[in-house]
Design an enzyme around this catalytic site. Structure first.
Site, short mmCIF file in Angstrom:
data_model
loop_
_atom_site.label_atom_id
_atom_site.label_comp_id
_atom_site.label_asym_id
_atom_site.label_seq_id
_atom_site.Cartn_x
_atom_site.Cartn_y
_atom_site.Cartn_z
N ILE A 155 2.64 7.15 0.28
CA ILE A 155 1.44 6.16 0.76
C ILE A 155 0.41 6.10 -0.20
O ILE A 155 0.16 7.00 -0.82
CB ILE A 155 1.22 6.30 2.39
CG1 ILE A 155 0.38 7.81 2.25
CG2 ILE A 155 2.11 6.36 3.02
CD1 ILE A 155 -0.22 8.15 3.69
N CYS A 156 -0.50 5.04 -0.20
CA CYS A 156 -1.35 4.97 -1.11
C CYS A 156 -2.51 5.37 -0.58
O CYS A 156 -2.94 4.77 0.50
CB CYS A 156 -1.66 3.23 -1.40
SG CYS A 156 -3.04 2.89 -2.52
N LEU A 157 -3.02 6.40 -0.92
CA LEU A 157 -4.41 6.83 -0.58
C LEU A 157 -5.41 7.06 -1.67
O LEU A 157 -6.67 7.56 -1.50
CB LEU A 157 -4.26 8.40 -0.06
CG LEU A 157 -3.14 8.65 1.32
CD1 LEU A 157 -3.06 10.12 1.32
CD2 LEU A 157 -3.71 8.02 2.41
N LYS A 190 0.92 -1.19 -0.26
CA LYS A 190 0.05 0.23 -0.13
C LYS A 190 1.03 1.20 0.04
O LYS A 190 0.54 2.12 0.98
CB LYS A 190 -0.92 -0.17 1.05
CG LYS A 190 -1.95 -1.12 1.00
CD LYS A 190 -2.86 -1.12 2.36
CE LYS A 190 -3.77 -2.49 2.26
NZ LYS A 190 -4.21 -2.79 3.38
#
Length: 170
Positions: free
Chosen positions: A115-117, A108
């Protein structure tokens, strides 16, 4: 989708009024002032709730932000550096928060520790732009990401507390 405590916290963060990004020389200082006010309010409410978990500071023109964030797990504090740049299309586009120390440790995350948002936070930001700001990014983006990812990384042994690292090396 979100719990009541999160809604209450976010409802206390002021919404921003000025629709300006770093390229808008006339209005960017006003937007930056609103960003700082919202961040200060968010930090104050976190401290009042004994939930202080990050520090942020920006460069002189407010386009590069760095700091630290931390997560308490089993009474141990795990601290990480964070950084992000304000995109040229801000506030229509949310900044991409990077936690470089965790780069490559979770799926992620994108290259460079970003970071994966995209799944949860990006649609929320899009619906609320330009009223959302950096305090909202921290409250609804980085905070929940840390709460999910850090315990998982600890359980997999990919993140080890600094004291335990020292003990293992002695």
């Amino acid at each position: 989708m979100t719990d009541e405590a999160t809604r209450r916290t976010v409802s206390q963060i002021p919404l921003l009024k000025t629709h300006a990004g770093p390229r808008d020389r006339a209005l960017w200082p006003q937007r930056l002032k609103e960003e700082y006010q919202a961040l200060i309010r968010f930090v104050e409410q976190n401290k009042a709730a004994d939930n202080d978990w990050f520090r942020l500071e920006s460069n002189a023109d407010g386009t590069r932000w760095t700091g630290t964030c931390w997560f308490i797990h089993e009474l141990l504090r795990y601290e990480f550096h964070l950084e992000f740049d304000i995109p040229v299309t801000y506030p229509d586009t949310a900044p991409e928060v990077a936690v470089p120390e965790l780069d490559g440790k979770t799926s992620k995350m994108y290259r460079g520790g970003k970071i994966c948002l995209t799944e949860h936070f990006a649609p929320l930001w899009a619906r609320n732009a330009p009223r959302f700001g950096l305090a909202h990014l921290m409250a609804l983006g980085l905070g929940p990401w840390l709460a999910v990812e850090v315990p998982d990384l600890i359980s997999k042994g990919l993140v080890v507390h600094k004291e335990r690292q020292r003990e293992a090396s002695e």
